[in-house]
Design a protein around this motif. Structure first.
Motif, PDB file in Angstrom:
ATOM      1  N   UNK A   1       0.829  -1.215   0.000  1.00  0.00           N
ATOM      2  CA  UNK A   1       0.000   0.000   0.000  1.00  0.00           C
ATOM      3  C   UNK A   1       0.860   1.261   0.000  1.00  0.00           C
ATOM      4  N   UNK A   2       1.949   1.237   0.759  1.00  0.00           N
ATOM      5  CA  UNK A   2       2.842   2.394   0.834  1.00  0.00           C
ATOM      6  C   UNK A   2       3.453   2.697  -0.531  1.00  0.00           C
ATOM      7  N   UNK A   3       3.991   1.680  -1.182  1.00  0.00           N
ATOM      8  CA  UNK A   3       4.621   1.881  -2.489  1.00  0.00           C
ATOM      9  C   UNK A   3       3.575   2.308  -3.531  1.00  0.00           C
ATOM     10  N   UNK A   4       2.407   1.708  -3.462  1.00  0.00           N
ATOM     11  CA  UNK A   4       1.339   2.050  -4.410  1.00  0.00           C
ATOM     12  C   UNK A   4       0.931   3.515  -4.262  1.00  0.00           C
ATOM     13  N   UNK A   5       0.745   3.971  -3.021  1.00  0.00           N
ATOM     14  CA  UNK A   5       0.344   5.363  -2.785  1.00  0.00           C
ATOM     15  C   UNK A   5       1.480   6.342  -3.088  1.00  0.00           C
ATOM     16  N   UNK A   6       2.727   5.929  -2.838  1.00  0.00           N
ATOM     17  CA  UNK A   6       3.881   6.782  -3.097  1.00  0.00           C
ATOM     18  C   UNK A   6       4.132   6.933  -4.605  1.00  0.00           C
ATOM     19  N   UNK A   7       3.767   5.915  -5.361  1.00  0.00           N
ATOM     20  CA  UNK A   7       3.887   5.912  -6.825  1.00  0.00           C
ATOM     21  C   UNK A   7       5.321   5.931  -7.328  1.00  0.00           C
ATOM     22  N   UNK A   8       6.238   5.531  -6.471  1.00  0.00           N
ATOM     23  CA  UNK A   8       7.659   5.407  -6.834  1.00  0.00           C
ATOM     24  C   UNK A   8       8.236   4.215  -6.078  1.00  0.00           C
ATOM     25  N   UNK A   9       9.313   3.628  -6.568  1.00  0.00           N
ATOM     26  CA  UNK A   9       9.920   2.533  -5.816  1.00  0.00           C
ATOM     27  C   UNK A   9      10.507   3.038  -4.502  1.00  0.00           C
ATOM     28  N   UNK A  10      10.545   2.140  -3.555  1.00  0.00           N
ATOM     29  CA  UNK A  10      11.020   2.463  -2.218  1.00  0.00           C
ATOM     30  C   UNK A  10      12.275   1.654  -1.928  1.00  0.00           C
ATOM     31  N   UNK A  11      13.333   2.316  -1.457  1.00  0.00           N
ATOM     32  CA  UNK A  11      14.516   1.572  -1.020  1.00  0.00           C
ATOM     33  C   UNK A  11      14.110   0.712   0.164  1.00  0.00           C
ATOM     34  N   UNK A  12      14.633  -0.497   0.194  1.00  0.00           N
ATOM     35  CA  UNK A  12      14.370  -1.404   1.305  1.00  0.00           C
ATOM     36  C   UNK A  12      15.669  -2.120   1.641  1.00  0.00           C
ATOM     37  N   UNK A  13      16.364  -1.619   2.647  1.00  0.00           N
ATOM     38  CA  UNK A  13      17.616  -2.236   3.068  1.00  0.00           C
ATOM     39  C   UNK A  13      17.528  -2.548   4.557  1.00  0.00           C
ATOM     40  N   UNK A  14      18.181  -3.595   4.979  1.00  0.00           N
ATOM     41  CA  UNK A  14      18.078  -4.035   6.375  1.00  0.00           C
ATOM     42  C   UNK A  14      18.432  -2.920   7.352  1.00  0.00           C
TER      43      UNK A  14
END
Length: 186
Positions: free
Chosen positions: A118-131
C-alpha cells in the motif's frame, strides 16, 4: 494503518528516511528516485556505495517502469516463489543513480506485505528497502534488535508490528538479459 501510511508518505516526499516492517525484516526506506535520500541511507548504514540497494515495487506494471528489459523467466520465478524473492535485473531506469549497481543492475522485490504494498502504491515510486542495521552487523530479527544509532538516524519509525518477529531476508536471484539465472541467496 492509514495514519501510518500518511506519516510515511509525508517523510518520503520530503526526502526523509523511514524505518518500517517489510515482508522480510525491518528495513530502512526512502524514495529510490531521490539521489540525496539514497545517500542518507548509505551514510546511516555506513555502507560502501559500491553495494547496491534493494527497491520495492507494488506490482509488475510498476516493475516494468524501472527495468529496461524484464526476462520472461522473471514472471515465472515471482509467480512460483515460496518466499519473498528479490531479483537483480540488468539495466535500471528512472531511479537515482546511486541505487543502481556498478553494472547498471537493480535489485527489486514486488512487495507482498499489505503495508509495504500500500505504501509503495500510494507513493507511486519505488522504495529503497535495506536491512535496518549498520553494515557488517547482523540484520535485526525484531524491532528490539534495531540499534539506537539506526532508530535516531531515521526521520520516522512506523508504529506497526513492533512486537512481531520478522521472517528471514529474501531469496536473491540475478537474471541477465542474456538468459543467465544465478541464485545468490536461497
Amino acid at each position: 494503518m492509514k495514519e501510518e501510511l500518511n506519516k510515511c508518505l509525508n517523510v518520503l516526499k520530503k526526502g526523509g528516511l523511514i524505518l518500517y516492517p517489510t515482508d522480510t525484516i525491518w528495513g530502512i526506506g526512502c524514495d529510490a528516485t531521490n539521489y540525496d535520500a539514497v545517500q542518507k541511507v548509505f551514510e546511516l548504514k555506513k555502507r560502501a556505495e559500491s553495494k547496491a540497494l534493494v527497491c520495492l515495487v507494488h506490482d509488475y506494471k510498476m516493475l516494468n517502469q524501472y527495468i529496461e528489459n524484464i526476462p520472461e523467466v522473471a514472471y515465472d520465478i515471482l509467480k512460483y516463489a515460496q518466499k519473498p524473492t528479490t531479483i537483480i535485473y540488468d539495466k535500471a531506469k528512472l531511479v537515482a543513480e546511486n541505487v543502481v549497481g556498478e553494472d547498471e543492475s537493480l535489485a527489486v522485490r514486488v512487495a507482498k506485505d499489505k503495508f509495504c504494498n500500500d505504501l509503495v502504491k500510494k507513493f507511486k515510486r519505488p522504495l529503497v528497502s535495506t536491512s535496518a542495521n549498520i553494515s557488517g552487523k547482523p540484520s535485526p530479527k525484531n524491532f528490539k534488535e534495531i540499534s539506537d544509532e539506526i532508530l535516531k538516524g531515521v526521520d520516522y519509525v512506523v508504529n506497526l508490528h513492533q512486537n512481531k518477529n520478522m521472517a528471514k531476508p529474501s531469496a536473491i536471484i540475478k537474471l541477465g538479459s542474456d538468459g543467465m539465472v544465478k541464485v545468490l541467496r536461497k
